[in-house]
Design an enzyme around this catalytic site. Structure first.
Site, PDB file in Angstrom:
ATOM      1  N   ASN A  11      33.412  47.673  32.030  1.00 18.27           N
ATOM      2  CA  ASN A  11      32.587  47.355  30.868  1.00 18.27           C
ATOM      3  C   ASN A  11      31.133  47.596  31.255  1.00 18.27           C
ATOM      4  O   ASN A  11      30.553  46.802  31.995  1.00 18.27           O
ATOM      5  CB  ASN A  11      32.816  45.889  30.459  1.00 18.27           C
ATOM      6  CG  ASN A  11      31.907  45.453  29.331  1.00 18.27           C
ATOM      7  OD1 ASN A  11      31.197  46.268  28.735  1.00 18.27           O
ATOM      8  ND2 ASN A  11      31.927  44.161  29.035  1.00 18.27           N
ATOM      9  N   TRP A  12      30.586  48.686  30.751  1.00 17.32           N
ATOM     10  CA  TRP A  12      29.217  49.050  31.149  1.00 17.32           C
ATOM     11  C   TRP A  12      28.176  48.194  30.423  1.00 17.32           C
ATOM     12  O   TRP A  12      26.993  48.259  30.753  1.00 17.32           O
ATOM     13  CB  TRP A  12      28.957  50.523  30.836  1.00 17.32           C
ATOM     14  CG  TRP A  12      29.713  51.485  31.702  1.00 17.32           C
ATOM     15  CD1 TRP A  12      30.751  51.201  32.538  1.00 17.32           C
ATOM     16  CD2 TRP A  12      29.482  52.894  31.805  1.00 17.32           C
ATOM     17  NE1 TRP A  12      31.187  52.351  33.161  1.00 17.32           N
ATOM     18  CE2 TRP A  12      30.429  53.402  32.722  1.00 17.32           C
ATOM     19  CE3 TRP A  12      28.585  53.771  31.202  1.00 17.32           C
ATOM     20  CZ2 TRP A  12      30.482  54.749  33.058  1.00 17.32           C
ATOM     21  CZ3 TRP A  12      28.646  55.109  31.529  1.00 17.32           C
ATOM     22  CH2 TRP A  12      29.585  55.597  32.457  1.00 17.32           C
ATOM     23  N   LYS A  13      28.610  47.459  29.413  1.00 15.23           N
ATOM     24  CA  LYS A  13      27.672  46.657  28.616  1.00 15.23           C
ATOM     25  C   LYS A  13      26.548  47.565  28.100  1.00 15.23           C
ATOM     26  O   LYS A  13      26.788  48.729  27.823  1.00 15.23           O
ATOM     27  CB  LYS A  13      27.186  45.455  29.420  1.00 15.23           C
ATOM     28  CG  LYS A  13      28.380  44.678  30.029  1.00 15.23           C
ATOM     29  CD  LYS A  13      28.025  43.364  30.609  1.00 15.23           C
ATOM     30  CE  LYS A  13      29.300  42.701  31.155  1.00 15.23           C
ATOM     31  NZ  LYS A  13      29.070  41.354  31.647  1.00 15.23           N
ATOM     32  N   HIS A  97      34.327  39.496  23.643  1.00 16.91           N
ATOM     33  CA  HIS A  97      33.638  39.258  24.917  1.00 16.91           C
ATOM     34  C   HIS A  97      32.699  38.063  24.761  1.00 16.91           C
ATOM     35  O   HIS A  97      32.084  37.880  23.710  1.00 16.91           O
ATOM     36  CB  HIS A  97      32.851  40.506  25.333  1.00 16.91           C
ATOM     37  CG  HIS A  97      32.370  40.423  26.746  1.00 16.91           C
ATOM     38  ND1 HIS A  97      31.259  39.683  27.104  1.00 16.91           N
ATOM     39  CD2 HIS A  97      32.865  40.947  27.890  1.00 16.91           C
ATOM     40  CE1 HIS A  97      31.094  39.770  28.413  1.00 16.91           C
ATOM     41  NE2 HIS A  97      32.052  40.536  28.922  1.00 16.91           N
ATOM     42  N   GLU A  99      29.819  37.576  25.731  1.00 20.56           N
ATOM     43  CA  GLU A  99      28.440  37.932  25.355  1.00 20.56           C
ATOM     44  C   GLU A  99      28.334  38.187  23.852  1.00 20.56           C
ATOM     45  O   GLU A  99      27.303  37.903  23.248  1.00 20.56           O
ATOM     46  CB  GLU A  99      27.973  39.142  26.186  1.00 20.56           C
ATOM     47  CG  GLU A  99      27.718  38.730  27.629  1.00 20.56           C
ATOM     48  CD  GLU A  99      27.897  39.826  28.661  1.00 20.56           C
ATOM     49  OE1 GLU A  99      27.978  41.009  28.290  1.00 20.56           O
ATOM     50  OE2 GLU A  99      27.974  39.483  29.864  1.00 20.56           O
ATOM     51  N   GLU A 167      38.053  35.832  31.285  1.00 20.84           N
ATOM     52  CA  GLU A 167      36.720  35.956  31.871  1.00 20.84           C
ATOM     53  C   GLU A 167      35.996  34.620  31.765  1.00 20.84           C
ATOM     54  O   GLU A 167      35.381  34.323  30.727  1.00 20.84           O
ATOM     55  CB  GLU A 167      35.902  37.019  31.121  1.00 20.84           C
ATOM     56  CG  GLU A 167      36.485  38.419  31.195  1.00 20.84           C
ATOM     57  CD  GLU A 167      35.402  39.487  31.064  1.00 20.84           C
ATOM     58  OE1 GLU A 167      35.392  40.376  31.915  1.00 20.84           O
ATOM     59  OE2 GLU A 167      34.576  39.419  30.144  1.00 20.84           O
ATOM     60  N   GLY A 173      28.625  37.967  35.939  1.00 18.41           N
ATOM     61  CA  GLY A 173      27.304  38.373  36.413  1.00 18.41           C
ATOM     62  C   GLY A 173      26.645  37.385  37.360  1.00 18.41           C
ATOM     63  O   GLY A 173      25.454  37.495  37.638  1.00 18.41           O
ATOM     64  N   SER A 211      32.542  38.802  38.018  1.00 20.80           N
ATOM     65  CA  SER A 211      32.119  39.020  39.406  1.00 20.80           C
ATOM     66  C   SER A 211      33.211  39.609  40.297  1.00 20.80           C
ATOM     67  O   SER A 211      33.337  39.242  41.469  1.00 20.80           O
ATOM     68  CB  SER A 211      31.564  37.723  40.011  1.00 20.80           C
ATOM     69  OG  SER A 211      30.378  37.334  39.318  1.00 20.80           O
ATOM     70  N   GLY A 232      32.317  44.335  35.206  1.00 17.14           N
ATOM     71  CA  GLY A 232      31.006  44.611  34.626  1.00 17.14           C
ATOM     72  C   GLY A 232      30.117  45.340  35.604  1.00 17.14           C
ATOM     73  O   GLY A 232      30.228  46.548  35.805  1.00 17.14           O
ATOM     74  N   GLY A 233      29.236  44.591  36.277  1.00 12.61           N
ATOM     75  CA  GLY A 233      28.222  45.191  37.141  1.00 12.61           C
ATOM     76  C   GLY A 233      28.750  46.213  38.128  1.00 12.61           C
ATOM     77  O   GLY A 233      28.151  47.285  38.298  1.00 12.61           O
TER      78      GLY A 233
HETATM   79  P1  13P Z   1      30.558  41.156  35.918  1.00 12.73           P
HETATM   80  O1  13P Z   1      31.627  41.948  36.616  1.00 12.73           O
HETATM   81  O2  13P Z   1      29.203  41.820  35.973  1.00 12.73           O
HETATM   82  O3  13P Z   1      30.555  39.734  36.337  1.00 12.73           O
HETATM   83  O4  13P Z   1      30.918  41.177  34.341  1.00 12.73           O
HETATM   84  C1  13P Z   1      32.203  40.848  33.948  1.00 12.73           C
HETATM   85  C2  13P Z   1      32.350  41.152  32.511  1.00 12.73           C
HETATM   86  O5  13P Z   1      31.731  40.532  31.670  1.00 12.73           O
HETATM   87  C3  13P Z   1      33.237  42.266  32.142  1.00 12.73           C
HETATM   88  O6  13P Z   1      33.484  42.285  30.778  1.00 12.73           O
END
Ligand code: 13P
Length: 251
Positions: A11-13, A97, A99, A167, A173, A211, A232-233
Site C-alpha cells: 500500500n503506497w498510500k 483502511h 486512515e 491492521e 507506521g 510495521s 505500507g512504508g
Molecule cells: P506500515 O507498513 O507503514 O506500518 O503501514 C501499514 C499499512 O497501513 C498498510 O496498509
C-alpha cells in the site's frame, strides 16, 4: 494445512510520482525476476499511477486501488469508482483502511458498500480492520475487530472476492507490532468469525499489516493463520519489499 496462496500487498498510500514509481517497479521486478511463484504480489499505488504502469509496465504483478466509491459513476467530485479501477487494470481494492476511517470518517456501513461495489466491479476487496491502542488496552481488541467485520463485510462474503487485512491502528507506521501470540490470536478469531458467517473460514486469506519490515516478516508470515502481509512504508523500498516477499513461505 490449507491451500491458501499467500499474498504480499504493498500500500503506497499517498506516495509516488511517475518517475520514481516506474524506477521502483523496475527495481522490484529485477529483484523478484518477475511475479514470484510462491505468493501473489499486489501493488496498490495512488490511482494517478495506474495507467503509468499499463501493459508490460505491470511486470506481471497484481494491481490494486487504495479506496473506491460505492457508486459506479455520478456526481461525486474527486472520487473513483471500483469500475474505474478495474478499467485501469486493477484486480483488487483496499477498503476500510484505518486512515480512510480516520481521515474521512468512513463508517462500517460505508465500508461495506465499498466492498460490495468492489465485488460488483469484479474486484477483490481487501477489507481492513483493526483496533486502536486504547481499545487494546481496554481489553476490547477482539470485540472491536469482530464488530468491524460484522458491520463492514460485504453481504455476499466469499474467499474468492474478499480478503481480510488485520491492521492494528497503533502498529501502522510506528515500528511497533503486536506480539506473535497477539497476532496469532486475532487472526484465529477473525478466521473463526469468517467460518461462523460463511462456513468457509479456512478458505479466506487474512493478511497482517502494521510495521511489517524485512526483520520481522519471516516470523509473522510463518504464523498459521497469517496468509500474507499488507505493507505500507517498506513497500516503497524495492530492497525491503523484496525481502518481505522472499520471507513469505509458499504453500
Ligand atoms: P506500515 O507498513 O507503514 O506500518 O503501514 C501499514 C499499512 O497501513 C498498510 O496498509
Amino acid at each position: 494445512m490449507s491451500d491458501r496462496r499467500p499474498m504480499i500487498a504493498g500500500n503506497w498510500k499517498m506516495n509516488g510520482l511517475r518517475e520514481e514509481a516506474l524506477a521502483l517497479i523496475a527495481d522490484l521486478a529485477e529483484r523478484t525476476g518477475g511475479p514470484p511463484s510462491h505468493c501473489d504480489v499486489v501493488l496498490c499505488p495512488p490511482a494517478t499511477l495506474l495507467h503509468a504502469v499499463d501493459g508490460a509496465g505491470r511486470r506481471g504483478f497484481g494491481w490494486g486501488g487504495q479506496d473506491c466509491h460505492a457508486e459506479a459513476n455520478g456526481a461525486h467530485t474527486g472520487d473513483i469508482s471500483a469500475e474505474m479501477l478495474r478499467d485501469a487494470g486493477c484486480g483488487h481494492v483496499i477498503v476500510g483502511h484505518s486512515e480512510r476511517r480516520a481521515d474521512h470518517g468512513e463508517t462500517d456501513a460505508q465500508v461495506r458498500a465499498k466492498a460490495e461495489a468492489a465485488q460488483r466491479a469484479g474486484l477483490v476487496a481487501i477489507l481492513c480492520v483493526g483496533e486502536t491502542e486504547a481499545e487494546r488496552d481496554a481489553g476490547d481488541a477482539e470485540g472491536v475487530v469482530v464488530r468491524q467485520l460484522a458491520g463492514s463485510a460485504p453481504s455476499a462474503l466469499a474467499p474468492e472476492t474478499a480478503i481480510i487485512a488485520y491492521e492494528p491502528v497503533w502498529a501502522i507506521g510506528t515500528g511497533r507490532t503486536p506480539t506473535l501470540e497477539e497476532i496469532a490470536a486475532m487472526h484465529g478469531r477473525i478466521r473463526a468469525w469468517l467460518d461462523e458467517r460463511t462456513g468457509q473460514g479456512a478458505g479466506f486469506r487474512i493478511l497482517y499489516g502494521g510495521s511489517v519490515k524485512p526483520d520481522n516478516a519471516a516470523e509473522i508470515l510463518a504464523l498459521a493463520d497469517v496468509d500474507g502481509a499488507l505493507v505500507g512504508g517498506a513497500s516503497l523500498k524495492a530492497a525491503d519489499f523484496h525481502a518481505i516477499i522472499a520471507a513469505c513461505p509458499g504453500n
